[in-house]
Design a protein around this motif. Structure first.
Motif, PDB file in Angstrom:
ATOM      1  N   VAL A 130       0.899  -1.088   0.024  1.00  0.00           N
ATOM      2  CA  VAL A 130      -0.085  -0.017  -0.051  1.00  0.00           C
ATOM      3  C   VAL A 130       0.806   1.368  -0.042  1.00  0.00           C
ATOM      4  O   VAL A 130       0.630   2.137  -0.670  1.00  0.00           O
ATOM      5  CB  VAL A 130      -0.996  -0.109   1.384  1.00  0.00           C
ATOM      6  N   LYS A 131       2.008   1.372   0.619  1.00  0.00           N
ATOM      7  CA  LYS A 131       2.824   2.552   0.875  1.00  0.00           C
ATOM      8  C   LYS A 131       3.383   2.869  -0.558  1.00  0.00           C
ATOM      9  O   LYS A 131       3.471   3.832  -1.020  1.00  0.00           O
ATOM     10  CB  LYS A 131       3.907   2.087   1.851  1.00  0.00           C
ATOM     11  N   GLN A 132       3.907   1.698  -1.209  1.00  0.00           N
ATOM     12  CA  GLN A 132       4.153   2.058  -2.870  1.00  0.00           C
ATOM     13  C   GLN A 132       3.212   2.565  -3.785  1.00  0.00           C
ATOM     14  O   GLN A 132       3.249   3.397  -4.313  1.00  0.00           O
ATOM     15  CB  GLN A 132       4.967   0.771  -3.298  1.00  0.00           C
ATOM     16  N   GLN A 133       1.816   2.129  -3.503  1.00  0.00           N
ATOM     17  CA  GLN A 133       0.770   2.349  -4.348  1.00  0.00           C
ATOM     18  C   GLN A 133       0.731   3.877  -4.033  1.00  0.00           C
ATOM     19  O   GLN A 133       0.311   4.821  -5.051  1.00  0.00           O
ATOM     20  CB  GLN A 133      -0.417   1.624  -3.965  1.00  0.00           C
ATOM     21  N   VAL A 134       0.243   4.141  -2.747  1.00  0.00           N
ATOM     22  CA  VAL A 134       0.078   5.733  -2.147  1.00  0.00           C
ATOM     23  C   VAL A 134       1.223   6.508  -2.621  1.00  0.00           C
ATOM     24  O   VAL A 134       1.067   7.605  -3.305  1.00  0.00           O
ATOM     25  CB  VAL A 134      -0.154   5.647  -0.745  1.00  0.00           C
ATOM     26  N   SER A 135       2.407   6.226  -2.528  1.00  0.00           N
ATOM     27  CA  SER A 135       3.410   6.913  -3.058  1.00  0.00           C
ATOM     28  C   SER A 135       3.690   7.200  -4.356  1.00  0.00           C
ATOM     29  O   SER A 135       3.500   8.390  -4.827  1.00  0.00           O
ATOM     30  CB  SER A 135       4.773   6.289  -2.588  1.00  0.00           C
ATOM     31  N   SER A 136       3.201   6.173  -4.960  1.00  0.00           N
ATOM     32  CA  SER A 136       3.232   6.503  -6.638  1.00  0.00           C
ATOM     33  C   SER A 136       2.067   7.199  -7.292  1.00  0.00           C
ATOM     34  O   SER A 136       2.327   8.293  -8.052  1.00  0.00           O
ATOM     35  CB  SER A 136       3.131   5.090  -7.438  1.00  0.00           C
ATOM     36  N   THR A 137       1.123   7.304  -6.429  1.00  0.00           N
ATOM     37  CA  THR A 137      -0.289   8.096  -6.840  1.00  0.00           C
ATOM     38  C   THR A 137      -0.005   9.499  -6.528  1.00  0.00           C
ATOM     39  O   THR A 137      -0.169  10.623  -7.488  1.00  0.00           O
ATOM     40  CB  THR A 137      -1.523   7.615  -6.000  1.00  0.00           C
ATOM     41  N   VAL A 138       0.798   9.925  -5.343  1.00  0.00           N
ATOM     42  CA  VAL A 138       0.990  10.987  -4.834  1.00  0.00           C
ATOM     43  C   VAL A 138       2.141  11.847  -5.747  1.00  0.00           C
ATOM     44  O   VAL A 138       1.769  12.997  -6.404  1.00  0.00           O
ATOM     45  CB  VAL A 138       1.494  11.129  -3.317  1.00  0.00           C
ATOM     46  N   ALA A 187      -4.602   4.936   2.720  1.00  0.00           N
ATOM     47  CA  ALA A 187      -5.251   4.419   1.834  1.00  0.00           C
ATOM     48  C   ALA A 187      -6.802   4.737   2.097  1.00  0.00           C
ATOM     49  O   ALA A 187      -7.420   4.747   3.473  1.00  0.00           O
ATOM     50  CB  ALA A 187      -4.847   2.979   1.616  1.00  0.00           C
ATOM     51  N   LEU A 188      -7.725   4.723   1.173  1.00  0.00           N
ATOM     52  CA  LEU A 188      -9.226   4.758   1.176  1.00  0.00           C
ATOM     53  C   LEU A 188      -9.662   3.611   0.604  1.00  0.00           C
ATOM     54  O   LEU A 188      -9.227   3.352  -0.372  1.00  0.00           O
ATOM     55  CB  LEU A 188      -9.645   6.194   0.842  1.00  0.00           C
ATOM     56  N   THR A 189     -10.896   3.200   1.100  1.00  0.00           N
ATOM     57  CA  THR A 189     -11.711   2.265   0.319  1.00  0.00           C
ATOM     58  C   THR A 189     -12.460   3.120  -0.769  1.00  0.00           C
ATOM     59  O   THR A 189     -12.397   4.321  -0.882  1.00  0.00           O
ATOM     60  CB  THR A 189     -12.667   1.380   0.994  1.00  0.00           C
ATOM     61  N   ASP A 190     -13.137   2.360  -1.827  1.00  0.00           N
ATOM     62  CA  ASP A 190     -13.904   2.986  -2.953  1.00  0.00           C
ATOM     63  C   ASP A 190     -15.297   3.794  -1.989  1.00  0.00           C
ATOM     64  O   ASP A 190     -15.611   4.838  -2.752  1.00  0.00           O
ATOM     65  CB  ASP A 190     -14.548   1.937  -3.740  1.00  0.00           C
ATOM     66  N   ASP A 191     -15.436   3.628  -0.823  1.00  0.00           N
ATOM     67  CA  ASP A 191     -16.544   4.160  -0.125  1.00  0.00           C
ATOM     68  C   ASP A 191     -15.865   5.448   0.596  1.00  0.00           C
ATOM     69  O   ASP A 191     -16.706   6.172   1.242  1.00  0.00           O
ATOM     70  CB  ASP A 191     -17.310   3.217   0.697  1.00  0.00           C
ATOM     71  N   GLY A 192     -14.740   5.712   0.454  1.00  0.00           N
ATOM     72  CA  GLY A 192     -14.117   6.914   1.107  1.00  0.00           C
ATOM     73  C   GLY A 192     -13.790   6.534   2.670  1.00  0.00           C
ATOM     74  O   GLY A 192     -13.343   7.744   3.532  1.00  0.00           O
ATOM     75  N   CYS A 193     -13.552   5.195   3.032  1.00  0.00           N
ATOM     76  CA  CYS A 193     -13.443   4.955   4.695  1.00  0.00           C
ATOM     77  C   CYS A 193     -11.807   4.754   4.487  1.00  0.00           C
ATOM     78  O   CYS A 193     -10.999   4.180   3.577  1.00  0.00           O
ATOM     79  CB  CYS A 193     -14.238   3.967   4.947  1.00  0.00           C
TER      80      CYS A 193
END
Length: 253
Positions: free
Chosen positions: A178-186, A231-237
């Motif tokens: 998740v950290k890699q996914q978030v970092s890439s998106t940011v 990270a967030l879910t598709d529902d924003g949680c």
């Protein structure tokens, strides 16, 4: 021309993101389709009026979780298009993608080097049925190639669609790392967008399932400021453990 198609569970977030751009003079409403006039009596864009146009479709929704269709259409910086031409391109694109009878609103953004469009609509029709997203990316690419030929536009650089699509992918918590996914998106959002406020930045990231929180305070008489991403879910949680921006890189903090 390049298209970035996004989905999500809350259309209000997509409208709010574009509304903030309009209020700051970084975007304008080009036109709207099957919607109430999105401006109030004082001439300001009204979030409430936009939502009133979408609400009957959302109430009719049967089982679709991710109801938002949010696409950006990005011509080459070398293309010089009038507002009329941009409007024609947006209308034809939405018609051929299956959204011609949907409520949607088209924004022209000028906050980066090239003008581009953002279009916000819903993936459910007036009866509550989901609009087909089968082969959505391939259909979109085919339409863009036709529009390039029709309007004499510069073709997109080979591989650019794939690069944009990969870089701006939504965070998917079950996939792990998740950290890699978030970092890439940011990092990708920093490259593709300029936000004038933290509120705009947070709203943008939420479209990609990333949360952002400012941390400001004083320790031992020294002021500090930082940011926490998660990270967030598709529902924003929120899901998982947030982490400091310093773990991504200095420019994100």
């Amino acid at each position: 021309m390049v298209a970035n198609i996004r989905t999500g569970a809350t259309v209000g977030g997509a409208i709010r993101y574009n509304e903030e751009k309009v209020n700051r003079g970084q975007a304008e409403v080009l036109f709207w389709n099957r919607m109430l006039d999105p401006f109030d009596s004082a001439g300001r864009m009204s979030h409430e009026r936009c939502m009133a146009s979408f609400e009957p479709f959302l109430q009719a929704n049967r089982r679709t979780t991710n109801t938002v269709f949010h696409v950006s259409l990005n011509p080459s910086p070398e293309d010089r298009l009038t507002d009329e031409q941009l409007g024609e391109i947006a209308r034809e694109y939405m018609e051929r993608m299956g959204y011609g009878e949907q409520p949607y609103i088209v924004f022209k953004h000028g906050d980066i080097a090239r003008e581009h469009l953002h279009i916000v609509s819903l993936r459910v029709d007036s009866t509550g049925r989901k609009i087909s997203d089968s082969h959505e990316y391939d259909r979109s690419m085919s339409i863009l190639r036709d529009l390039e030929r029709k309007y004499g536009l510069h073709p997109s650089i080979k591989g650019q669609e794939l690069q944009d699509r990969e870089e701006l992918r939504k965070v998917d918590y079950p996939k792990g790392d998740v950290k890699q996914q978030v970092s890439s998106t940011v990092r990708s959002c920093l490259r593709h967008y300029r936000c004038a406020s933290f509120g705009e930045w947070r709203t943008l990231l939420e479209a990609f399932n990333v949360s952002a929180e400012e941390r400001i305070g004083t320790i031992d008489g020294r002021d500090y400021a930082g940011m926490i991403y998660g990270a967030l879910t598709d529902d924003g949680c929120g899901i998982g453990t947030p982490f400091k921006s310093s773990r991504i890189g200095k420019e994100e903090g």
